[in-house]
Scaffold this motif. Structure first.
Motif, PDB file in Angstrom:
ATOM      1  N   PRO A 105       0.836  -1.213   0.000  1.00  0.00           N
ATOM      2  CA  PRO A 105       0.000   0.000   0.000  1.00  0.00           C
ATOM      3  C   PRO A 105       0.866   1.255   0.000  1.00  0.00           C
ATOM      4  CG  PRO A 105      -0.625  -1.497   1.776  1.00  0.00           C
ATOM      5  CD  PRO A 105       0.633  -2.018   1.177  1.00  0.00           C
ATOM      6  N   PRO A 106       0.308   2.372  -0.397  1.00  0.00           N
ATOM      7  CA  PRO A 106       1.075   3.635  -0.407  1.00  0.00           C
ATOM      8  C   PRO A 106       1.558   4.004   0.998  1.00  0.00           C
ATOM      9  CG  PRO A 106      -1.020   3.883  -1.561  1.00  0.00           C
ATOM     10  CD  PRO A 106      -1.050   2.552  -0.911  1.00  0.00           C
ATOM     11  N   ARG A 107       2.770   4.545   1.073  1.00  0.00           N
ATOM     12  CA  ARG A 107       3.350   4.953   2.358  1.00  0.00           C
ATOM     13  C   ARG A 107       2.500   6.027   3.012  1.00  0.00           C
ATOM     14  NH1 ARG A 107       9.200   4.990   3.582  1.00  0.00           N
ATOM     15  NH2 ARG A 107       9.825   2.928   2.934  1.00  0.00           N
ATOM     16  N   GLY A 108       2.504   5.987   4.347  1.00  0.00           N
ATOM     17  CA  GLY A 108       1.806   7.008   5.113  1.00  0.00           C
ATOM     18  C   GLY A 108       0.339   6.698   5.338  1.00  0.00           C
ATOM     19  N   THR A 109      -0.163   5.640   4.749  1.00  0.00           N
ATOM     20  CA  THR A 109      -1.572   5.287   4.931  1.00  0.00           C
ATOM     21  C   THR A 109      -1.717   4.285   6.070  1.00  0.00           C
ATOM     22  OG1 THR A 109      -1.465   3.458   3.361  1.00  0.00           O
ATOM     23  CG2 THR A 109      -2.052   5.630   2.478  1.00  0.00           C
ATOM     24  N   ARG A 110      -2.927   4.164   6.557  1.00  0.00           N
ATOM     25  CA  ARG A 110      -3.216   3.196   7.607  1.00  0.00           C
ATOM     26  C   ARG A 110      -2.947   1.777   7.104  1.00  0.00           C
ATOM     27  NH1 ARG A 110      -7.354   0.056   9.552  1.00  0.00           N
ATOM     28  NH2 ARG A 110      -7.534  -0.008  11.825  1.00  0.00           N
ATOM     29  N   GLU A 111      -3.299   1.523   5.857  1.00  0.00           N
ATOM     30  CA  GLU A 111      -3.093   0.197   5.274  1.00  0.00           C
ATOM     31  C   GLU A 111      -1.607  -0.154   5.219  1.00  0.00           C
ATOM     32  OE1 GLU A 111      -5.071   2.480   3.864  1.00  0.00           O
ATOM     33  OE2 GLU A 111      -7.014   1.557   4.280  1.00  0.00           O
ATOM     34  N   TYR A 112      -0.771   0.848   4.949  1.00  0.00           N
ATOM     35  CA  TYR A 112       0.670   0.613   4.905  1.00  0.00           C
ATOM     36  C   TYR A 112       1.177   0.219   6.294  1.00  0.00           C
ATOM     37  CZ  TYR A 112       5.651   1.352   4.183  1.00  0.00           C
ATOM     38  OH  TYR A 112       7.001   1.172   4.107  1.00  0.00           O
TER      39      TYR A 112
END
Length: 132
Positions: free
Chosen positions: A11-18
């Motif tokens: 997932p993209p950096r900085g996201t909750r999913e990451y």
């Protein structure tokens, strides 16, 4: 807003999913960790007793052994048996480099106090001085 991604994609950096992805990788291990990698290597490259005794080891086994000695389990000072952690662990040359000692297989874990006390003495001189 939730980002859509497949199970294999990061997932993209900085996201909750990451953050959750990184936590899952740390706990479960994406590739199974270093021990799983070593097992995979051992499946394709056989290690025999004769190779071990003669010192004709594949560099991959030597590399994994050195990693284990320096980073896994309790790392102890070879001179005083004190338990070492990342902040107290130093590398000492058994045969001092100033006296012609090699760099690679000549290194042992030691505490800073023992490393300073040994200085550039040979191992026998250091142990003799320490015993008296």
């Amino acid at each position: 807003m939730a980002h859509i991604h497949s199970d294999n994609a990061v997932p993209p950096r900085g996201t909750r999913e990451y953050f959750l992805y990184k936590r899952r990788v740390r706990t479960l291990g994406r590739r199974g960790g270093r021990l799983a990698r070593f097992r995979e290597i051992a499946r394709h490259k056989r290690l025999t007793i004769e190779d071990t005794v003669s010192g004709a080891l594949d560099p991959v086994f030597v590399s994994e052994y050195r990693y284990f000695v320096w980073n896994v389990g309790p790392v102890l000072c070879v001179y005083c048996n004190a338990a070492l952690d990342k902040s107290t662990k130093t590398r000492d040359h058994l045969v001092p480099r100033s006296k012609g000692g090699p760099n690679g297989d000549n290194l042992v874990p030691s505490c800073a106090c023992c490393n300073r006390a040994k200085a550039d003495d040979s191992l026998l001189m250091f142990l003799h001085r320490r015993a008296s």
